[in-house]
Motif scaffolding. Structure first.
Motif, PDB file in Angstrom:
ATOM      1  N   ARG A 160       0.890  -1.174   0.000  1.00 37.73           N
ATOM      2  CA  ARG A 160       0.000   0.000   0.000  1.00 37.73           C
ATOM      3  C   ARG A 160       0.918   1.211   0.000  1.00 37.73           C
ATOM      4  O   ARG A 160       1.670   1.419   0.964  1.00 37.73           O
ATOM      5  CB  ARG A 160      -0.880  -0.044   1.248  1.00 37.73           C
ATOM      6  N   GLY A 161       0.888   1.990  -1.088  1.00 43.38           N
ATOM      7  CA  GLY A 161       1.836   3.092  -1.205  1.00 43.38           C
ATOM      8  C   GLY A 161       3.248   2.551  -1.125  1.00 43.38           C
ATOM      9  O   GLY A 161       3.628   1.624  -1.850  1.00 43.38           O
ATOM     10  N   LYS A 162       4.039   3.080  -0.211  1.00 50.02           N
ATOM     11  CA  LYS A 162       5.416   2.602  -0.037  1.00 50.02           C
ATOM     12  C   LYS A 162       5.527   1.584   1.097  1.00 50.02           C
ATOM     13  O   LYS A 162       6.646   1.239   1.496  1.00 50.02           O
ATOM     14  CB  LYS A 162       6.342   3.795   0.234  1.00 50.02           C
ATOM     15  N   TYR A 163       4.401   1.157   1.627  1.00 52.59           N
ATOM     16  CA  TYR A 163       4.420   0.156   2.703  1.00 52.59           C
ATOM     17  C   TYR A 163       4.353  -1.252   2.120  1.00 52.59           C
ATOM     18  O   TYR A 163       3.551  -1.536   1.230  1.00 52.59           O
ATOM     19  CB  TYR A 163       3.247   0.355   3.657  1.00 52.59           C
ATOM     20  N   PRO A 199      -5.256   7.360  -2.962  1.00 54.23           N
ATOM     21  CA  PRO A 199      -5.503   6.196  -3.815  1.00 54.23           C
ATOM     22  C   PRO A 199      -4.219   5.601  -4.376  1.00 54.23           C
ATOM     23  O   PRO A 199      -3.209   6.281  -4.517  1.00 54.23           O
ATOM     24  CB  PRO A 199      -6.378   6.758  -4.944  1.00 54.23           C
ATOM     25  N   GLU A 200      -4.294   4.320  -4.702  1.00 53.06           N
ATOM     26  CA  GLU A 200      -3.201   3.614  -5.376  1.00 53.06           C
ATOM     27  C   GLU A 200      -3.204   4.018  -6.844  1.00 53.06           C
ATOM     28  O   GLU A 200      -4.164   3.734  -7.566  1.00 53.06           O
ATOM     29  CB  GLU A 200      -3.406   2.097  -5.263  1.00 53.06           C
ATOM     30  N   PRO A 201      -2.124   4.608  -7.312  1.00 52.36           N
ATOM     31  CA  PRO A 201      -2.129   5.127  -8.686  1.00 52.36           C
ATOM     32  C   PRO A 201      -2.170   4.054  -9.762  1.00 52.36           C
ATOM     33  O   PRO A 201      -2.508   4.345 -10.905  1.00 52.36           O
ATOM     34  CB  PRO A 201      -0.832   5.937  -8.772  1.00 52.36           C
ATOM     35  N   GLY A 222       2.461   6.613  -2.791  1.00 56.63           N
ATOM     36  CA  GLY A 222       3.574   5.886  -3.394  1.00 56.63           C
ATOM     37  C   GLY A 222       4.588   6.694  -4.175  1.00 56.63           C
ATOM     38  O   GLY A 222       5.637   6.172  -4.538  1.00 56.63           O
ATOM     39  N   ILE A 223       4.282   7.971  -4.470  1.00 56.11           N
ATOM     40  CA  ILE A 223       5.209   8.785  -5.263  1.00 56.11           C
ATOM     41  C   ILE A 223       6.227   9.438  -4.332  1.00 56.11           C
ATOM     42  O   ILE A 223       5.868   9.970  -3.288  1.00 56.11           O
ATOM     43  CB  ILE A 223       4.444   9.869  -6.051  1.00 56.11           C
ATOM     44  N   GLY A 224       7.498   9.406  -4.691  1.00 54.20           N
ATOM     45  CA  GLY A 224       8.552  10.067  -3.930  1.00 54.20           C
ATOM     46  C   GLY A 224       9.300  11.059  -4.799  1.00 54.20           C
ATOM     47  O   GLY A 224       8.826  11.462  -5.870  1.00 54.20           O
ATOM     48  N   ASN A 225      10.488  11.439  -4.371  1.00 56.89           N
ATOM     49  CA  ASN A 225      11.158  12.578  -4.995  1.00 56.89           C
ATOM     50  C   ASN A 225      11.585  12.315  -6.439  1.00 56.89           C
ATOM     51  O   ASN A 225      11.508  13.206  -7.273  1.00 56.89           O
ATOM     52  CB  ASN A 225      12.376  12.982  -4.161  1.00 56.89           C
ATOM     53  N   ILE A 226      12.036  11.122  -6.744  1.00 65.35           N
ATOM     54  CA  ILE A 226      12.459  10.841  -8.122  1.00 65.35           C
ATOM     55  C   ILE A 226      11.255  10.862  -9.062  1.00 65.35           C
ATOM     56  O   ILE A 226      11.238  11.581 -10.074  1.00 65.35           O
ATOM     57  CB  ILE A 226      13.139   9.455  -8.220  1.00 65.35           C
ATOM     58  N   TYR A 227      10.253  10.060  -8.729  1.00 64.51           N
ATOM     59  CA  TYR A 227       9.133   9.909  -9.656  1.00 64.51           C
ATOM     60  C   TYR A 227       8.268  11.153  -9.714  1.00 64.51           C
ATOM     61  O   TYR A 227       7.651  11.420 -10.750  1.00 64.51           O
ATOM     62  CB  TYR A 227       8.331   8.644  -9.321  1.00 64.51           C
ATOM     63  N   ALA A 228       8.223  11.957  -8.662  1.00 66.10           N
ATOM     64  CA  ALA A 228       7.484  13.224  -8.747  1.00 66.10           C
ATOM     65  C   ALA A 228       8.081  14.089  -9.859  1.00 66.10           C
ATOM     66  O   ALA A 228       7.354  14.620 -10.706  1.00 66.10           O
ATOM     67  CB  ALA A 228       7.540  13.955  -7.401  1.00 66.10           C
ATOM     68  N   ASP A 229       9.404  14.210  -9.881  1.00 68.38           N
ATOM     69  CA  ASP A 229      10.040  15.027 -10.923  1.00 68.38           C
ATOM     70  C   ASP A 229       9.831  14.424 -12.311  1.00 68.38           C
ATOM     71  O   ASP A 229       9.577  15.142 -13.284  1.00 68.38           O
ATOM     72  CB  ASP A 229      11.545  15.163 -10.644  1.00 68.38           C
ATOM     73  N   GLU A 230       9.942  13.113 -12.420  1.00 73.16           N
ATOM     74  CA  GLU A 230       9.777  12.460 -13.717  1.00 73.16           C
ATOM     75  C   GLU A 230       8.331  12.552 -14.212  1.00 73.16           C
ATOM     76  O   GLU A 230       8.081  12.724 -15.409  1.00 73.16           O
ATOM     77  CB  GLU A 230      10.225  10.997 -13.623  1.00 73.16           C
ATOM     78  N   ILE A 231       7.382  12.439 -13.295  1.00 69.02           N
ATOM     79  CA  ILE A 231       5.964  12.552 -13.662  1.00 69.02           C
ATOM     80  C   ILE A 231       5.654  13.963 -14.146  1.00 69.02           C
ATOM     81  O   ILE A 231       4.960  14.158 -15.146  1.00 69.02           O
ATOM     82  CB  ILE A 231       5.085  12.167 -12.446  1.00 69.02           C
TER      83      ILE A 231
END
Length: 286
Positions: free
Chosen positions: A53-56, A143-145, A179-188
DNA sequence: ACCTACCTGTTT
DNA sequence: AAACAGGTAGGT
């Protein structure tokens, strides 16, 4: 280390090797990483399911006798946590915090090892109702993306209470999307062609749709490529991911944009280093 | 809606 | 010596 694609990759790599095995013993080398019910509670229980669930990362532990208590073991790897399997018993090394011996009926034991340089990662153990009901003790998560129900409409609803938040902060907020963190936020944001400084409340319908599509497509591709290994991240068998070769902006400040060749910019936003192309992602003046 | 703390290791 | 690193909880 671990955002949604990395956690999902770890889960997939562990699942076939841990489900069906029972806990022989738990060695807690660093007691401060363990929260909730004590580690002795899971001795003798059987792993029947893994989930995310997310990053868990979650493991359901079922009792062998009907009268026993079931548990959810919830793992968060934070920045530098690693959860790996070893065939042979592994002595505690400098950053080893938890070692769990799992036994199969016909298979030899296997060790699940948690290592974490920065010691931010956590194991939490909660008594559980059923394997279908995730623990209520998880923090409030959006929500789960990667669920089919995620799309522009749901994203718009999630953003609606946060109109004054910039998009970088919004994507990092686990209560908005999980589930989104620093890398994927920038890429998204690059894939959406939206500036990280844009305010969540400023998006029109087409922009919201682009953002929702990019959330899904970037995370899906990253899962396909088994995550991003910058330094610490590996899956349950110490294998690196390969999405690092696909990064368009993260970690590329000063280098030419891979789409338009203008220099990628970097500045701190929402307390985190943020990378974007000022031509492909036009926004507010700095 | 921000800030700092939590940790250790690496880079500037 | 200081800044920085994949994250989040807890304070203001």
């Amino acid at each position: 280390m671990p955002e949604l694609p990395e956690v999902e990759t770890v889960r997939r790599s562990l699942d076939p090797f841990v489900v069906g095995r029972s806990v022989n013993r738990v060695i807690l080398d660093t007691p401060s990483v363990w929260c909730g019910a004590g580690p002795d509670a899971i001795a003798g229980l059987t792993v029947t399911r893994s989930a995310r669930r997310g990053k868990y990362l979650l493991f359901f532990l079922a009792p062998t006798h009907a009268a026993g208590t079931a548990y959810w073991l919830v793992v968060h790897l934070r920045m530098t946590g690693r959860l790996t399997l070893q065939d042979a018993p592994e002595p505690a090394r400098k950053h080893t915090h938890v070692r769990i011996e799992l036994d199969g009926e016909t298979m030899p034991p296997i060790w699940l090892i948690f290592q974490d340089t920065r010691r931010f990662g956590r194991f939490s153990l909660y008594p559980a109702q059923s394997a279908d009901q995730l623990p209520a003790a998880l923090p409030r998560l959006g929500p789960e993306p990667l669920e089919p129900s995620f799309g522009a409409e749901l994203l718009a609803r999630q953003l609606s209470g946060h109109s004054r938040l910039n998009l970088k902060a919004a994507l990092l907020n686990q209560a908005i999307v999980a589930g989104i963190g620093n890398i994927y936020a920038d890429e998204i944001l690059f894939a959406s062609r939206l500036s990280p400084q844009r305010l969540a409340g400023s998006l029109d319908d087409a922009e919201t749709a682009r953002l929702a599509d990019a959330v899904r497509s970037v995370l899906l591709r990253a899962v396909d490529l088994c995550g991003t290994t910058l330094k610490d991240y590996v899956d349950g068998w110490n294998r690196k991911g390969s999405f690092q070769h696909c990064l368009m902006v993260y970690g590329r400040s000063g280098q030419p944009c891979r789409r338009c060749s203008l220099a990628v910019q970097k500045k701190k936003l929402a307390g985190r280093s943020t990378h974007w192309c000022p031509a492909c992602q036009p926004g507010l003046p700095d």
